[in-house]
Scaffold this active site. Structure first.
Site, PDB file in Angstrom:
ATOM      1  N   GLY A 244     -39.711  63.348 108.360  1.00 58.55           N
ATOM      2  CA  GLY A 244     -40.725  64.499 108.262  1.00 58.55           C
ATOM      3  C   GLY A 244     -41.565  64.509 107.060  1.00 58.55           C
ATOM      4  O   GLY A 244     -42.497  64.142 106.858  1.00 58.55           O
ATOM      5  N   PHE A 245     -40.670  64.460 105.861  1.00 55.85           N
ATOM      6  CA  PHE A 245     -41.075  64.426 104.497  1.00 55.85           C
ATOM      7  C   PHE A 245     -42.521  65.485 104.301  1.00 55.85           C
ATOM      8  O   PHE A 245     -43.213  65.451 103.279  1.00 55.85           O
ATOM      9  CB  PHE A 245     -41.707  63.033 103.997  1.00 55.85           C
ATOM     10  CG  PHE A 245     -40.679  61.845 104.435  1.00 55.85           C
ATOM     11  CD1 PHE A 245     -39.472  61.870 103.545  1.00 55.85           C
ATOM     12  CD2 PHE A 245     -41.099  60.814 105.331  1.00 55.85           C
ATOM     13  CE1 PHE A 245     -38.831  61.115 103.924  1.00 55.85           C
ATOM     14  CE2 PHE A 245     -40.063  59.872 105.613  1.00 55.85           C
ATOM     15  CZ  PHE A 245     -38.925  59.882 105.076  1.00 55.85           C
ATOM     16  N   ILE A 471     -33.600  66.673 109.647  1.00 52.89           N
ATOM     17  CA  ILE A 471     -34.882  65.465 109.539  1.00 52.89           C
ATOM     18  C   ILE A 471     -34.285  64.439 109.242  1.00 52.89           C
ATOM     19  O   ILE A 471     -34.930  63.546 108.580  1.00 52.89           O
ATOM     20  CB  ILE A 471     -35.919  66.270 108.929  1.00 52.89           C
ATOM     21  CG1 ILE A 471     -35.778  66.459 107.394  1.00 52.89           C
ATOM     22  CG2 ILE A 471     -36.607  67.452 109.354  1.00 52.89           C
ATOM     23  CD1 ILE A 471     -37.067  66.598 106.482  1.00 52.89           C
ATOM     24  N   THR A 473     -31.461  64.609 107.264  1.00 51.65           N
ATOM     25  CA  THR A 473     -30.843  64.671 106.095  1.00 51.65           C
ATOM     26  C   THR A 473     -29.616  65.116 105.815  1.00 51.65           C
ATOM     27  O   THR A 473     -28.877  65.057 104.934  1.00 51.65           O
ATOM     28  CB  THR A 473     -31.710  66.127 105.556  1.00 51.65           C
ATOM     29  OG1 THR A 473     -31.742  67.033 106.583  1.00 51.65           O
ATOM     30  CG2 THR A 473     -32.986  65.682 104.798  1.00 51.65           C
ATOM     31  N   LYS A 623     -21.762  61.660 100.430  1.00 57.25           N
ATOM     32  CA  LYS A 623     -22.275  60.542 101.089  1.00 57.25           C
ATOM     33  C   LYS A 623     -23.727  60.878 101.654  1.00 57.25           C
ATOM     34  O   LYS A 623     -24.646  59.906 101.304  1.00 57.25           O
ATOM     35  CB  LYS A 623     -21.382  60.168 102.392  1.00 57.25           C
ATOM     36  CG  LYS A 623     -21.760  58.960 103.114  1.00 57.25           C
ATOM     37  CD  LYS A 623     -20.832  58.683 104.029  1.00 57.25           C
ATOM     38  CE  LYS A 623     -20.771  57.274 104.723  1.00 57.25           C
ATOM     39  NZ  LYS A 623     -19.748  56.897 105.572  1.00 57.25           N
ATOM     40  N   LYS A 691     -27.161  73.119  95.402  1.00 53.96           N
ATOM     41  CA  LYS A 691     -28.771  73.307  94.849  1.00 53.96           C
ATOM     42  C   LYS A 691     -29.114  72.349  95.784  1.00 53.96           C
ATOM     43  O   LYS A 691     -28.666  71.264  96.430  1.00 53.96           O
ATOM     44  CB  LYS A 691     -29.236  73.192  93.629  1.00 53.96           C
ATOM     45  CG  LYS A 691     -28.740  74.564  92.576  1.00 53.96           C
ATOM     46  CD  LYS A 691     -29.331  74.627  91.295  1.00 53.96           C
ATOM     47  CE  LYS A 691     -28.672  73.724  90.436  1.00 53.96           C
ATOM     48  NZ  LYS A 691     -28.920  73.942  89.101  1.00 53.96           N
ATOM     49  N   GLY A 692     -30.547  71.978  95.735  1.00 51.80           N
ATOM     50  CA  GLY A 692     -31.214  70.950  96.552  1.00 51.80           C
ATOM     51  C   GLY A 692     -31.077  69.600  95.681  1.00 51.80           C
ATOM     52  O   GLY A 692     -30.985  69.783  94.541  1.00 51.80           O
ATOM     53  N   VAL A 693     -31.304  68.482  96.537  1.00 54.70           N
ATOM     54  CA  VAL A 693     -31.029  67.158  95.918  1.00 54.70           C
ATOM     55  C   VAL A 693     -32.085  66.219  96.514  1.00 54.70           C
ATOM     56  O   VAL A 693     -32.704  65.124  95.881  1.00 54.70           O
ATOM     57  CB  VAL A 693     -29.766  66.707  95.941  1.00 54.70           C
ATOM     58  CG1 VAL A 693     -29.322  66.476  97.271  1.00 54.70           C
ATOM     59  CG2 VAL A 693     -29.531  65.728  95.084  1.00 54.70           C
ATOM     60  N   GLU A 695     -35.286  66.057  97.076  1.00 53.54           N
ATOM     61  CA  GLU A 695     -36.753  65.876  96.513  1.00 53.54           C
ATOM     62  C   GLU A 695     -36.593  65.709  95.063  1.00 53.54           C
ATOM     63  O   GLU A 695     -37.237  64.735  94.573  1.00 53.54           O
ATOM     64  CB  GLU A 695     -37.596  66.961  96.595  1.00 53.54           C
ATOM     65  CG  GLU A 695     -37.893  67.126  98.231  1.00 53.54           C
ATOM     66  CD  GLU A 695     -38.679  68.302  98.342  1.00 53.54           C
ATOM     67  OE1 GLU A 695     -39.487  68.128  99.461  1.00 53.54           O
ATOM     68  OE2 GLU A 695     -38.950  69.305  97.558  1.00 53.54           O
TER      69      GLU A 695
HETATM   70 MO1  MOS Z   1     -40.831  69.079 101.863  1.00 52.08          MO
HETATM   71  S1  MOS Z   1     -42.769  68.372 101.407  1.00 52.08           S
HETATM   72  O1  MOS Z   1     -41.201  70.741 101.643  1.00 52.08           O
HETATM   73  O2  MOS Z   1     -40.578  68.597 103.741  1.00 52.08           O
END
Ligand code: MOS
Length: 735
Positions: A244-245, A471, A473, A623, A691-693, A695
C-alpha cells in the site's frame, strides 16, 4: 479502555510470545498463492462481469463531447458509465479531486468512464471505441514556475503550516557559521505490487466490495458519501493487501467505478486499475522544494534553524509537511518553519510512506552534513552535540523516550565509522571512489483509537476480529501474538480475522501507527475477555493467571476450553488515549549508515553496505519489524538514486508511468543490509509499550546515501534522485 497513565507491568510484559521473532502466520498462504487478493475472489459472488477504466487524456480542461454509441454496440458490453449517466455523486472527505471526472477534468488519467462487459477482453476492446473530445483549459504543471503563487495552507495533519520560536532572522544573521541551501525532491509513486482492485456486488440497496484498502472505516465512509447511501449499506472486505505505502489509504476510482458499473450492469463487476493508469489516476508523494538555513557556533552548537518547504497539489489537496521533523530533531533557541502550497493541475498528491518526514529528512540530513563539513566537525558528533531531550519548540514537553545519541554511537561503532576519511574523494578501491555517509532517522509515533473483538470457544480457541488490515507488515502475526500472550494460549490456538467492515473499527494501517495501536486494541478486548472468564468462574480476575491454556487461581486450575462453559464467550473493547501523547512528545529515532562506491570514470553509484540502528519502543516481533526496516531502507535507496515521477510539463502527466520507466531498486541494487533495534520499552505509548517502526526505516536513508556520495566524490547533489548525469561534470580528475 482508556490509556491515560504510563503503562505499568501487565501480561504483555511476560514476553512469552510477544517479542519473539515469529514467522508470519499467513506466510504459507501467501507463498502458496492461496491468500486471495481482491481481484482473485472469483468465488465470493457469482456472475462477475469485468470493468475497464478510461482515464482522461488531458491534464486539465473539459470533456467537450463524448460518444458511446460504438462502444455500447461492441460484443459483450453490458454497460458504460460516465459522469453524464452515473447519477448524482458526492465526494469522499479524503478525496480532493472527484474520482469520476467529467465534464470538468482535474488531472491526467482522472477516470472518465468504465466499460462493463462479460469478459475482460470485451471490456478492454470496448473502451477503445469510446470517443471523447477534450477542450484543454489553462493549466499549471510546473512547481518551480508557480512558487510565487504559493500560499499558506491550513494542513489537516502534521501540525500548523508555520512555527516561529525566538528570533531566527537575527540569530542566523549573527551566527559565525552559516549554511543556506535549497534541496529538491521529485514526485514519487507508491508502485506497490498489487494494483488497486475491487469486486463490487449489489444486493438490493446493499453494496459489498472486496477490495485492497488500508483503512476500512475511511473507505466505507467515503464510498457511502460518494454514492449518497447510508454507510450501514456498505461493506468493505480486504483481508490481504499486496502493498500500500499510503496509496491505498483512501477510496480510489476502482472501488467507485466497480460499484457504479455493477449498478448499471445489474451484475457484480470486478475492476483492476491498469498499471499505466495507477501513477496518474491515484495519489503520489508530491515533489518539494526546500530551503534550509542553519546558524551555528564554531563548536557546532546550533543557534538558529529555519526550514521552508514548497509543494503543489490540486485544489483541496494537502501540502507535503516536509518541515515536521525540523521542529523536533535538533536543539537551538531560534527556529522557524514554513509550509507553502501552490495550486498545480498534476494528479492528486497525498501520503506516501512517512509523509512529511521522508521528504523532509532527505533535505535536512544533507544540510546537517553540509554544516558539519563547514565546521570541520564529524557529522555524528555534530548531531550528538545538538541532541535535545525536550521538544525544542515547547521545552516543557519531554520526549517519552529518545535514544538518538545511542543509535548514532551504536551505529558508528558497528559500521566502522572511525575508518571514514573526512576529506572527500580520497578513498579508492580500484576504479571505485569509496565514501561513507550518515543520517539521523526520525518519525513521529501517533496514537489513535483502535477496537477489537475476541471470542473464546469450547475448543479453547481464541478468535480475534478487527477491521485492521495487513498490508504486508505482519498485522496478523503481532495480533495473534498479543492475544496468545494475554490469554495464555499457544499461537496455534489463535485465529485472526482482519479487514472486514463487519468487525470493530481499528486504527487501520497508516502512518506507522498500525502495530502499536491495533495490538493495544486487542489487549483491551482481551482484558475484558479475562474479566468475563473470571466472572463466569466466580474468581477474581486480578488474581487469575492465564497460562498454558489454563486459568489458575489459588490451587484451582480450569482449562480455558471449559471456562467458556456452554457457549462462546465474547468480549469487545477499544483502546482510547488520554493526554499522555500531548504531555510527552512521542517519536521514533534511528541512525542510518551507508557506504557507496562511485565509478571514477562513469559516476555509476553502487551502494556497498547499509546499517540502520533503530529505537522504536518495544519490538513486538523482531523478525517482522526487521523486514519492515530493511524494506524501508531499500525504498530509501530508491528515493536517493532512482525514483522519479518525471513531469511532462506540456501535457501534465507523469511520463514515467509504468514499472519499466519508474525505477525502483531490484535485488542487484541492494547490498548486505544490517539492522539493529536498541532495547527500549515506552510506557507512554500504550500497554504494549511499542511504537511504530515501518516508516522510521525510510526516514534519513536517502540523505545518508547522498552524504556517502559526497564523501566519495566531493560532489554535493541537492536535487534528488542522484543520477550520474548530476555527478559527471564535477567528478574529480582521474588520478
Ligand atoms: Mo502510510 S503513507 O500513512 O500508508
Amino acid at each position: 479502555m482508556r490509556f491515560e497513565h504510563p503503562a505499568t507491568f501487565n501480561p504483555i510484559d511476560q514476553l512469552k510470545v510477544i517479542g519473539h521473532p515469529t514467522s508470519r502466520i499467513e506466510g504459507p498462504l501467501k507463498t502458496t498463492g492461496t491468500a486471495p487478493y481482491a481481484y482473485e475472489r472469483h468465488d465470493v459472488v457469482a456472475n462477475q462481469a469485468y470493468g475497464c477504466v478510461v482515464g482522461s487524456a488531458i491534464g486539465k480542461g473539459r470533456i467537450a463531447a463524448i460518444d458511446l454509441e460504438a462502444a455500447k454496440a461492441a460484443p459483450g458490453v453490458l454497460a458504460i458509465v460516465t459522469a453524464e449517466n452515473a447519477g448524482k455523486l458526492g465526494k469522499g472527505e479524503r478525496n480532493a479531486a472527484p474520482l469520476l471526472g467529467g465534464p470538468e477534468i482535474a488531472h491526467y488519467h482522472q477516470a472518465v468512464a468504465i466499460a462493463v462487459a462479460s469478459t475482460f477482453e470485451q471490456a478492454r476492446a470496448a473502451v477503445q471505441l469510446i470517443r471523447i473530445d477534450y477542450a484543454k483549459g489553462d493549466s499549471k504543471f510546473d512547481l518551480a514556475a508557480v512558487l510565487d503563487t504559493a500560499g499558506t495552507p491550513n494542513p489537516s495533519f502534521g501540525g500548523p503550516a508555520d512555527t516561529d520560536i525566538g528570533d531566527f532572522a537575527t540569530a542566523f544573521a549573527v551566527a559565525p557559521v552559516q549554511l543556506d541551501a535549497t534541496y529538491t525532491t521529485p514526485d514519487q509513486g507508491h508502485a506497490m505490487m498489487e494494483p488497486h482492485a475491487s469486486i463490487a456486488a449489489w444486493d438490493g440497496d446493499k453494496l459489498t466490495v472486496w477490495t485492497s484498502n488500508q483503512m476500512i472505516a475511511w473507505g466505507v465512509e467515503d464510498l457511502a458519501k460518494t454514492l449518497g447511501i447510508p454507510k450501514e449499506n456498505v461493506r468493505l472486505i480486504s483481508p490481504y493487501i499486496g502493498g500500500g505505502f499510503g496509496g491505498k489509504l483512501f477510496l480510489r476510482a476502482d472501488v467507485l467505478l466497480a460499484a457504479l458499473g455493477a449498478r448499471a450492469a445489474g451484475r457484480p463487476v470486478k475492476v483492476a486499475l491498469q498499471r499505466p493508469l495507477m501513477f496518474n489516476n491515484t495519489t503520489h508523494r508530491p515533489a518539494t522544494i526546500q530551503r534550509i538555513r542553519i546558524g551555528a557556533e564554531r563548536d557546532g552548537k546550533i543557534t538558529a534553524i529555519g526550514h521552508e518547504s514548497w509543494s503543489g497539489n490540486v485544489i483541496g489537496g494537502e501540502p507535503e509537511m516536509a518541515v515536521s521533523q525540523t521542529r523536533l530533531l535538533y536543539a537551538g533557541a531560534n527556529r522557524m518553519t514554513a509550509t507553502r502550497l501552490a495550486a498545480l493541475d498534476l494528479p492528486e498528491g497525498n501520503a506516501m510512506r512517512a509523509p512529511g518526514e521522508a521528504s523532509g529528512m532527505m533535505a535536512l540530513e544533507i544540510a546537517v552534513d553540509e554544516l558539519a563539513d563547514k565546521l570541520g566537525i564529524d557529522p555524528v558528533a555534530l548531531r550528538i552535540t545538538n541532541d535535545t531531550q525536550v521538544d525544542p519548540e515547547h521545552p516543557e514537553r519531554h520526549f517519552s523516550q529518545r535514544q538518538l545519541v545511542q543509535c548514532l554511537n551504536e551505529g558508528a561503532a558497528r559500521f566502522g565509522w572511525n575508518k571514514r576519511n573526512p576529506k572527500p574523494g580520497q578513498v579508492r578501491d580500484g576504479r571505485w571512489l569509496i565514501g561513507m555517509g550518515v543520517a539521523a532517522a526520525f518519525r513521529n509515533n501517533l496514537v489513535t483509537k483502535s477496537a477489537a473483538r475476541v471470542r473464546l470457544d469450547q475448543q479453547g480457541r481464541v478468535t480475534v476480529e478487527t477491521d485492521m488490515t495487513d498490508i504486508g507488515t505482519g498485522s496478523y502475526t503481532i495480533i495473534a501474538q498479543t492475544a496468545a500472550e494475554m490469554m495464555g494460549v499457544p499461537l496455534e490456538k489463535v485465529v485472526v480475522r482482519l479487514g472486514d467492515s463487519d468487525f470493530p473499527v481499528s486504527c487501520g494501517s497508516g502512518g506507522q501507527w498500525g502495530g502499536n495501536n491495533s495490538t493495544a486494541g486487542v489487549y483491551a478486548a482481551c482484558v475484558k475477555l479475562r474479566e468475563a472468564i473470571a466472572q463466569k468462574l466466580g474468581i477474581n480476575s486480578e488474581e487469575a493467571v492465564f497460562a498454558d491454556g489454563v486459568v489458575r487461581t489459588g490451587n484451582r486450575n480450569v482449562p480455558l476450553a471449559q471456562a467458556a462453559g456452554g457457549g462462546d464467550l465474547v468480549a469487545e473493547d477499544a483502546i482510547e488515549y488520554g493526554d499522555l501523547a500531548k504531555t510527552y512528545q512521542q517519536s521514533t529515532f534511528g541512525a542510518h549508515f551507508v557506504e557507496v562506491g562511485v565509478d571514477a570514470d562513469t559516476a555509476e553509484i553502487r551502494v556497498r553496505r547499509m546499517l540502520a540502528v533503530c529505537a522504536a519502543g518495544r519490538i513486538l516481533n523482531p523478525k517482522a519489524a526487521r523486514s519492515q526496516v530493511i524494506g524501508a531502507m531499500t525504498m530509501g535507496v530508491g528515493a536517493a538514486l532512482m525514483e522519479d515521477l518525471v513531469v511532462d510539463k506540456r501535457h501534465g502527466l507523469f511520463i514515467t508511468h509504468d514499472l519499466a520507466a519508474y525505477e525502483v531498486p531490484v535485488h542487484a541494487d541492494i547490498p548486505h543490509q544490517d539492522m539493529v533495534f536498541l532495547d527500549e520499552t515506552d510506557p507512554m505509548s500504550s500497554p504494549m509499550k511499542a511504537k511504530g517502526v515501518a516508516e522510521l526505516g525510510i526516514c534519513g536513508v536517502a540523505a545518508a546515501v547522498a552524504n556517502a556520495v559526497y564523501n566519495a566524490t566531493g560532489v554535493r547533489v541537492r536535487e534528488y534522485p542522484i543520477t550520474l548525469d548530476k555527478l559527471l561534470a564535477q567528478m574529480p580528475e582521474p588520478v
